[in-house]
Design an enzyme around this catalytic site. Structure first.
Site, PDB file in Angstrom:
ATOM      1  N   TYR A 134      38.849 -17.152  -6.015  1.00 35.16           N
ATOM      2  CA  TYR A 134      39.294 -15.752  -5.961  1.00 35.16           C
ATOM      3  C   TYR A 134      38.195 -14.852  -5.378  1.00 35.16           C
ATOM      4  O   TYR A 134      38.430 -14.089  -4.440  1.00 35.16           O
ATOM      5  CB  TYR A 134      39.666 -15.294  -7.378  1.00 35.16           C
ATOM      6  CG  TYR A 134      39.855 -13.805  -7.504  1.00 35.16           C
ATOM      7  CD1 TYR A 134      41.027 -13.192  -7.056  1.00 35.16           C
ATOM      8  CD2 TYR A 134      38.863 -12.996  -8.066  1.00 35.16           C
ATOM      9  CE1 TYR A 134      41.192 -11.814  -7.172  1.00 35.16           C
ATOM     10  CE2 TYR A 134      39.024 -11.627  -8.184  1.00 35.16           C
ATOM     11  CZ  TYR A 134      40.193 -11.045  -7.733  1.00 35.16           C
ATOM     12  OH  TYR A 134      40.357  -9.679  -7.835  1.00 35.16           O
ATOM     13  N   LYS A 171      50.492  -9.472 -16.109  1.00 33.05           N
ATOM     14  CA  LYS A 171      49.435 -10.373 -15.632  1.00 33.05           C
ATOM     15  C   LYS A 171      49.192 -11.500 -16.636  1.00 33.05           C
ATOM     16  O   LYS A 171      48.448 -12.429 -16.365  1.00 33.05           O
ATOM     17  CB  LYS A 171      48.142  -9.593 -15.406  1.00 33.05           C
ATOM     18  CG  LYS A 171      48.216  -8.614 -14.264  1.00 33.05           C
ATOM     19  CD  LYS A 171      46.892  -7.909 -14.041  1.00 33.05           C
ATOM     20  CE  LYS A 171      45.854  -8.839 -13.466  1.00 33.05           C
ATOM     21  NZ  LYS A 171      44.587  -8.127 -13.159  1.00 33.05           N
TER      22      LYS A 171
HETATM   23  N1  NAD Z   1      42.542  -5.703 -12.549  1.00 31.60           N
HETATM   24  C1  NAD Z   1      41.262  -5.905 -12.290  1.00 31.60           C
HETATM   25  O1  NAD Z   1      40.411  -5.889 -13.204  1.00 31.60           O
HETATM   26  C2  NAD Z   1      40.796  -6.093 -10.865  1.00 31.60           C
HETATM   27  C3  NAD Z   1      39.413  -6.238 -10.641  1.00 31.60           C
HETATM   28  C4  NAD Z   1      38.975  -6.434  -9.337  1.00 31.60           C
HETATM   29  C5  NAD Z   1      39.871  -6.433  -8.274  1.00 31.60           C
HETATM   30  N2  NAD Z   1      41.197  -6.314  -8.522  1.00 31.60           N
HETATM   31  C6  NAD Z   1      42.110  -6.333  -7.358  1.00 31.60           C
HETATM   32  O2  NAD Z   1      43.015  -5.266  -7.466  1.00 31.60           O
HETATM   33  C7  NAD Z   1      44.260  -5.595  -6.850  1.00 31.60           C
HETATM   34  C8  NAD Z   1      45.402  -5.359  -7.826  1.00 31.60           C
HETATM   35  O3  NAD Z   1      45.216  -6.223  -8.946  1.00 31.60           O
HETATM   36  P1  NAD Z   1      46.022  -6.038 -10.307  1.00 31.60           P
HETATM   37  O4  NAD Z   1      45.036  -6.113 -11.415  1.00 31.60           O
HETATM   38  O5  NAD Z   1      46.919  -4.871 -10.222  1.00 31.60           O
HETATM   39  O6  NAD Z   1      46.837  -7.405 -10.347  1.00 31.60           O
HETATM   40  P2  NAD Z   1      48.399  -7.715 -10.274  1.00 31.60           P
HETATM   41  O7  NAD Z   1      48.492  -9.206 -10.272  1.00 31.60           O
HETATM   42  O8  NAD Z   1      49.119  -6.965 -11.306  1.00 31.60           O
HETATM   43  O9  NAD Z   1      48.787  -7.114  -8.857  1.00 31.60           O
HETATM   44  C9  NAD Z   1      48.906  -7.868  -7.652  1.00 31.60           C
HETATM   45  C10 NAD Z   1      50.285  -7.655  -7.113  1.00 31.60           C
HETATM   46  O10 NAD Z   1      50.384  -8.275  -5.838  1.00 31.60           O
HETATM   47  C11 NAD Z   1      51.618  -8.968  -5.773  1.00 31.60           C
HETATM   48  N3  NAD Z   1      51.459 -10.037  -4.785  1.00 31.60           N
HETATM   49  C12 NAD Z   1      50.676 -11.128  -4.852  1.00 31.60           C
HETATM   50  N4  NAD Z   1      50.781 -11.843  -3.739  1.00 31.60           N
HETATM   51  C13 NAD Z   1      51.650 -11.197  -2.931  1.00 31.60           C
HETATM   52  C14 NAD Z   1      52.166 -11.461  -1.637  1.00 31.60           C
HETATM   53  N5  NAD Z   1      51.829 -12.539  -0.947  1.00 31.60           N
HETATM   54  N6  NAD Z   1      53.044 -10.574  -1.098  1.00 31.60           N
HETATM   55  C15 NAD Z   1      53.420  -9.474  -1.797  1.00 31.60           C
HETATM   56  N7  NAD Z   1      52.956  -9.184  -3.032  1.00 31.60           N
HETATM   57  C16 NAD Z   1      52.083 -10.034  -3.593  1.00 31.60           C
HETATM   58  C17 NAD Z   1      51.858  -9.466  -7.190  1.00 31.60           C
HETATM   59  O11 NAD Z   1      53.200  -9.793  -7.441  1.00 31.60           O
HETATM   60  C18 NAD Z   1      51.384  -8.258  -7.997  1.00 31.60           C
HETATM   61  O12 NAD Z   1      52.421  -7.348  -8.172  1.00 31.60           O
HETATM   62  C19 NAD Z   1      44.128  -7.060  -6.435  1.00 31.60           C
HETATM   63  O13 NAD Z   1      43.817  -7.119  -5.066  1.00 31.60           O
HETATM   64  C20 NAD Z   1      42.972  -7.574  -7.269  1.00 31.60           C
HETATM   65  O14 NAD Z   1      42.309  -8.641  -6.632  1.00 31.60           O
HETATM   66  C21 NAD Z   1      41.682  -6.141  -9.782  1.00 31.60           C
END
Ligand code: NAD
Length: 299
Positions: A134, A171
């Site tokens: 990741y 999640k």
């Molecule tokens: N939550 C955290 O602590 C955190 C920390 C660092 C980075 N991030 C980044 O923030 C962003 C959002 O993360 P989140 O916590 O909301 O997670 P999340 O899993 O809730 O959100 C990701 C979303 O992307 C969608 N998705 C995944 N692959 C896809 C694809 N191929 N086409 C269309 N949709 C797709 C999923 O269904 C989901 O709705 C991500 O890029 C994640 O890497 C999150």
């Protein structure tokens, strides 16, 4: 403005899409719902496209002023490099190519995971050290973004630290530690954490993350910045605050950390975020947990 939020049904994406819509923007969401549910978008009036960002024909959307790119495989335990690279990296390339032809600004989610086990505080100029599939994909996204410098009007990478808040439940095991421990405590169980709970994390409330994205739209130049509070808090403090909002008095149930290496402290250096996008977090951990409980009881 016409705005596309990829991963807009997910935790951070849905909070962002709903806020942008409240501010009067015309918002389109694209999501394939692999780690989210439509329920996160309750009340959302804009278009929701069910599609995979690595394949979807984006040109049918017409002009988009800004893309907030949140879609990704977000489970750090996924070890399938092929899938991780296809979705997180190729998917991002697809978005960038669209933004280039369409002259859209791009604000994309990177991660503090790129720092690996570097000593804190973590500074954007530090060497990166991604330690899992990741984190490697997130670093690769930053590298690829460099190739589009100059051909996209604005390109901002946000390295989120540990985000928590409403709409993270789908999640499941990848939701925040705050969410996981709250579920244990609500079931009347003592919260299980590593001995002796003094490990610290830079926890950031999702409303602050949304704010950082909004500010990034108006940045003057391309950059990659940390999105954290700069004020890490311990696991023990987190449990104390959860006891306060849940009305419980459950003591931590400590167990030995099975990992050879464990990051005992994460902390964002927040200087560059202030300078480049004018962001500093508003919510302390106590305020964030209180607001989270007020909004949805941390369900
Ligand atoms: N939550 C955290 O602590 C955190 C920390 C660092 C980075 N991030 C980044 O923030 C962003 C959002 O993360 P989140 O916590 O909301 O997670 P999340 O899993 O809730 O959100 C990701 C979303 O992307 C969608 N998705 C995944 N692959 C896809 C694809 N191929 N086409 C269309 N949709 C797709 C999923 O269904 C989901 O709705 C991500 O890029 C994640 O890497 C999150």
């Amino acid at each position: 403005m016409r705005i596309l939020v990829t991963g807009g049904a997910g935790f951070i994406g849905s909070n962002l899409a709903l806020t942008l819509e409240k501010k009067g923007h015309d918002v389109i969401v694209i999501d394939d719902f692999r780690s989210s549910k439509f329920e996160n978008l309750k009340g959302f009036q804009g278009d929701v496209i069910c599609g995979d960002i690595s394949e979807q024909d984006l040109f049918s959307l017409g002009h988009v002023d800004v893309i907030f790119h949140q879609a990704a495989i977000t489970d750090t335990l996924v070890t399938d490099e092929h899938e991780m690279m296809k979705i997180n990296v190729d998917g991002f390339k697809h978005i960038l190519s669209f933004a280039e032809k369409n002259t859209s600004k791009v604000i994309y989610a990177s991660s503090a995971g790129v720092y690996g086990n570097n000593p804190a505080p973590h500074k954007e100029s530090d060497m990166v050290n991604p330690l899992n599939a990741y984190a490697r994909s997130k670093r690769e996204m930053e590298v690829i973004a460099q190739n589009f410098r100059g051909s996209i009007p604005l390109l901002i990478g946000l390295r989120y630290f540990n985000v928590y808040g409403p709409r993270e439940r789908y999640k499941k095991h990848a939701a925040s530690m705050i969410y996981q421990l709250a579920q244990q405590m609500k079931a009347g169980k003592r919260p299980r954490i590593f001995t002796f709970g003094d490990q610290q994390r830079d926890f950031i409330y999702v409303k602050d993350v949304v704010e950082a994205n909004l500010l990034a739209m108006n940045a003057k130049e391309n950059c990659i910045v940390n999105v954290g509070t700069g004020k890490p808090e311990s696991f023990n403090t987190m449990i104390h605050l959860l006891n306060n909002v849940l009305g419980t008095s459950l003591e931590p149930d400590y167990f030995d950390n099975p990992y050879d290496f464990y990051q005992n402290l994460t902390c964002a250096d927040i200087t560059l975020a202030k300078e480049k996008i004018g962001f500093s977090a508003r919510y302390s951990l106590a305020e964030g947990i209180t607001d989270y409980f007020r909004e949805d009881q941390i369900t």
